[in-house]
Design a protein around this motif. Structure first.
Motif, PDB file in Angstrom:
ATOM      1  N   THR A 136       0.849  -1.189   0.000  1.00 47.32           N
ATOM      2  CA  THR A 136       0.000   0.000   0.000  1.00 47.32           C
ATOM      3  C   THR A 136       0.885   1.239   0.000  1.00 47.32           C
ATOM      4  N   SER A 137       0.241   2.409  -0.006  1.00 49.94           N
ATOM      5  CA  SER A 137       1.002   3.656   0.018  1.00 49.94           C
ATOM      6  C   SER A 137       1.719   3.862   1.342  1.00 49.94           C
ATOM      7  N   THR A 138       1.210   3.277   2.400  1.00 49.46           N
ATOM      8  CA  THR A 138       1.864   3.392   3.704  1.00 49.46           C
ATOM      9  C   THR A 138       2.838   2.254   3.973  1.00 49.46           C
ATOM     10  N   ASN A 139       2.644   1.125   3.326  1.00 53.25           N
ATOM     11  CA  ASN A 139       3.562  -0.018   3.419  1.00 53.25           C
ATOM     12  C   ASN A 139       3.941  -0.416   1.999  1.00 53.25           C
ATOM     13  N   LEU A 140       5.008   0.174   1.499  1.00 55.76           N
ATOM     14  CA  LEU A 140       5.340   0.037   0.080  1.00 55.76           C
ATOM     15  C   LEU A 140       5.650  -1.408  -0.322  1.00 55.76           C
ATOM     16  N   ASP A 172       6.382  -3.525   9.045  1.00 59.38           N
ATOM     17  CA  ASP A 172       6.615  -2.964   7.721  1.00 59.38           C
ATOM     18  C   ASP A 172       7.832  -3.622   7.079  1.00 59.38           C
TER      19      ASP A 172
END
Length: 276
Positions: free
Chosen positions: A48-52, A61
């Motif tokens: 996701t954008s918070t967990n690339l 993470d």
């Protein structure tokens, strides 16, 4: 003087990748978006954008773990390689210069160590000693120094009979001068080539030990340990274990590209001086 335009493409790729890994290792606390053991999401969460890169088997993470893993992996591998080259090259050069009983004793002792499978020997030692970073560096460095010793001695034996070394001996130079001022500068090319191989071997060796549970201990992260932690996710199509495995492969390729370029450059410089 170094001409940037003459650096081949392969060397550029190796330099860029190696530099990126080193930057991640040095500035890990500032580059990682989360703490090393901080749980930020669900188990094996998607990218996701918070967990690339998604999350790992505990919801941490994965990108942050990769960055911190680069720091520990490269730190241990660099120190183990430095120890192996310092110990192996000095003993190898000394054995070639001194000769006699010292050379025979050292060579037989190294043969004894090399006759034992390295991984099995390390597993036995680490199962008895405390599995901390200092122990890992010492075990990896000492075991790897046997290979460096063999190479250093073989190179030094050939250099030791050359005219400029004989001239230094006739001038009354001591063994320290012969080793560090006459032999070492002329043995750098094969040692530089071996340096890249030994560093990569140290990375792979550390990863194997961590995968078997005797390397870097949790909650600290190294790439081999991350492969072990997330290997069960491969069955479900989770790439969390493949990302650190790919990083190990990328580091191995990049360092070898740089080492090959340095070796070719030093060889060309020596050839140019000889022709002049």
């Amino acid at each position: 003087m170094l001409d940037i335009k003459r650096i081949p493409l392969g060397a550029w790729i190796g330099l860029i990748l190696t530099s990126l890994f080193l930057i991640c290792a040095i500035f890990a606390p500032w580059l990682a978006p989360y703490g090393n053991g901080e749980i930020v999401g669900d188990v094996w969460g998607p990218m996701t954008s918070t967990n690339l890169l998604g999350t790992d088997n505990l919801g941490r993470d994965l990108l942050s773990r990769m960055i911190y893993g680069a720091r520990i992996t490269i730190f241990i591998a660099v120190l183990a390689t430095a120890l192996a080259f310092s110990l192996g090259s000095i003993l190898g050069f000394t054995a070639a210069v001194v000769g006699g009983w010292f050379d025979s004793l050292m060579s037989r002792f190294v043969d004894l160590l090399m006759s034992i499978p390295t991984l099995i020997f390390a597993l036995v030692v680490l199962s008895v000693l405390p599995a901390n970073i200092l122990t890992l560096i010492l075990v990896m460095g000492i075991l790897d120094s046997t290979r460096v010793y063999r190479l250093s001695r073989a190179v030094a034996v050939d250099i030791n009979v050359m005219d400029f070394v004989e001239a230094a001996k006739l001038r009354g130079e001591g063994r320290g001068w012969i080793i560090f001022r006459e032999i070492l500068p002329n043995a750098l090319s094969p040692l530089v080539s071996e340096l890249g191989l030994r560093f990569i071997y140290a990375v792979l060796f550390l990863s194997a030990l961590s995968f078997l549970g005797l390397g870097v201990q949790p909650p600290s992260a190294d790439w081999g340990g991350m492969v072990k932690e997330n290997k069960d996710g491969i069955v479900f199509g989770i790439p969390a274990a493949l990302i650190p495995a790919g990083a190990i492969a990328a580091l191995a390729i990049s360092v070898n590209l740089v080492a090959d370029w340095i070796l070719n450059r030093t060889t060309d410089l020596k050839g140019g001086r000889g022709n002049a």
